[in-house]
Design an enzyme around this catalytic site. Sequence first.
Site, mmCIF file in Angstrom:
data_model
loop_
_atom_site.group_PDB
_atom_site.id
_atom_site.type_symbol
_atom_site.label_atom_id
_atom_site.label_comp_id
_atom_site.label_asym_id
_atom_site.label_seq_id
_atom_site.Cartn_x
_atom_site.Cartn_y
_atom_site.Cartn_z
ATOM 1 N N SER A 1 71.224 -27.019 77.358
ATOM 2 C CA SER A 1 70.799 -25.730 76.853
ATOM 3 C C SER A 1 69.289 -25.586 76.712
ATOM 4 O O SER A 1 68.789 -24.489 76.463
ATOM 5 C CB SER A 1 71.448 -25.476 75.487
ATOM 6 O OG SER A 1 71.065 -26.450 74.538
ATOM 7 N N LYS B 1 61.813 -25.289 71.911
ATOM 8 C CA LYS B 1 63.128 -24.672 72.056
ATOM 9 C C LYS B 1 63.427 -23.786 70.847
ATOM 10 O O LYS B 1 63.029 -24.101 69.720
ATOM 11 C CB LYS B 1 64.199 -25.771 72.195
ATOM 12 C CG LYS B 1 65.596 -25.270 72.527
ATOM 13 C CD LYS B 1 66.537 -26.455 72.681
ATOM 14 C CE LYS B 1 67.971 -26.006 72.999
ATOM 15 N NZ LYS B 1 68.884 -27.164 73.111
ATOM 16 N N SER C 1 71.737 -31.580 76.473
ATOM 17 C CA SER C 1 70.897 -30.390 76.559
ATOM 18 C C SER C 1 69.448 -30.662 76.919
ATOM 19 O O SER C 1 68.735 -29.732 77.310
ATOM 20 C CB SER C 1 70.953 -29.624 75.231
ATOM 21 O OG SER C 1 72.235 -29.088 75.022
#
Length: 633
Positions: free
Chosen positions: A310, A234, A334
């Site tokens: 996210s 990420k 997330s």
Amino acid sequence: MRRLGVKEVEEECSFIHSQVERGNSCACDMAVKTLPSVEDVLSAREEYLNPEPTAPKLTGFGLKAFVWAIEIETISRPILGSILKDNKTLEIIRETIIPDEPMFYLEYPAQKIKEAEVLLLEEESSSVARVEIAVDSLPPPVSSFKEKLSSDYPFLYWTIRDYAAAYSSGHVTPSEVAERFITVIEQSEKSTPRMGYLISFKPDDIRKQAEASTQRHAQGKPLSVLDGILFAVKDDIDCFPHPSTGGTKWLHRYREVKEDAECVSKLRKAGVVFVGKANMNELGLGVTGHNTHYGVVRNPHDTGCHTGGSSAGSCALVAAGLCSGALGTDVGGSIRIPSGLCGTVGLKVTVGRTTLKGISGVSWTMESVGPITANVEDLILLYSAYLGSLPTDQLISGPLPPCLPNIKENPRSTLQQLKLGKFSAWFKDTLQAEVAEVCERSLKLLFEGYGTETEEIFLPELQELRNGHLVTVAGEYATTLRPYYPHVKKEMGLEPRSNLALFYHFSTHDYVAGQQLRRRQMHYHMEAFKTVDIIVTPTTAMTAPAIGAGSAKLGESDLVKAGNLMRFILAGNFLGLPCLSVPVGHDSKGLPIGLQLIGRPWEEATLLRVAAAIEEVCLPHRQRPKVFHDLLK
């Protein structure tokens, strides 16, 4: 973006005016109440209430006008005050006496190792040594790699051990797999719709890593079973030589990446090949997977739907078969939300279990980094390799030693001894009834297959939990971003700007009130854990929502959608508890449904054990995504 007519502009302006008028009257309606003691709340067992968040759904011009208004202090205070009052946030945070001390940092009851059939890991041991222990904890593969090569063999994903077998047998090399990956990513950038997997992608760096792995395999000296496995990170986790933008256009200007994050470094030492930085909601401020700068991440099960966020790109890459694993971060679901919507397995570890060194984090009391994989077996391997905290990270309560479940035999007796807890009124509070139904079916299958019972528990004040989480996120984000915010605000997308405008609306008094609510919630959850080992919920209250035509470019503000996606996940962050989302089936449209397991502090091994059993009994009910790439055949 389409042009709005005069009538539509008038309606948007009328909405803003009405919110100002309502907000100006908020102070006149205040009433003070006192929350009862936690003991009285548990005795009363009041009916579950969790009203839907109320706020307008805004996109396009409406969102632009709204952000413009709330960034002007004289206008923003009454508008935001009105929205917060409608959602009873002010009533709970500002108009209520909370008779509890604040819990500024997570405090857990004194604990002893209770988990059965586990293998302890040394804090100082190498990632390679830990992976060897993890491999030994797994049962033999049900089918060999060669059997799976048969075109009619039914399976969902290649496992890490399948890749290792393919490399050792000479069927394929890490370099060949890497080239196939590079080709797919380059094609996906030109596809319609664009999948939006990665923010930073360096083909030559991938080739360099893969070639080194290929040479090790040719010499018969792979570093571990992870050697040559493709892995994504990420974009808020440092992975040299990529910048860490956090999904922004500005963060890398203030924060140069000179080395790997601690978690990335441990995986690299085990031979992992890093393919780049995965797309994410800007600054993690969103739960859909939309990014104004780098595009919408498309769900491999239906490209017209969101992945969730996210950690959107991380989950999409794994779901599409392009990576065996990925790292995500989790402050408000997330990792678990996109795992639930994409049909992957996602683990949020106990806060403090793994270090945040090398992560451009924004929440020091709630954030954790965790693995995302296509199956539980791979999750155990990756978890073993990257976990571990530095002395400066360990909580004052002291973490229990890290360990893995020994599931080589996964005896029925061990699972029979475990108790799952379900608060039925909350569990069934889903936007789509079939979400709760599929999750109920998974618990029934687990009981039939392993004898694991589910019993009723009570978890009060869930609306207070939601508001406590909100003001805690707000205070920590606002503090972390304060040095940058005035200089970079205009470079942000509209959705994160609207969220930050709300965050800066809260005060230090609100933050302290949130920590008082945190102590109450810790008490309620620890009481539940006296009778059960794991709390179960659906991961989300809905399956993957459709990507609205008007939101693709400018984003959207939709608190009702966010509430349905976040309904069950907040305790894991607010209380720092370990949580895991495991896929258990699909809705009538073929979209994945996830079951969430919430565990006691530090008891990740128990979550992994139960998840492995649930995965086994639910496997016949799972489907491959429509967008799937077979990198081995």
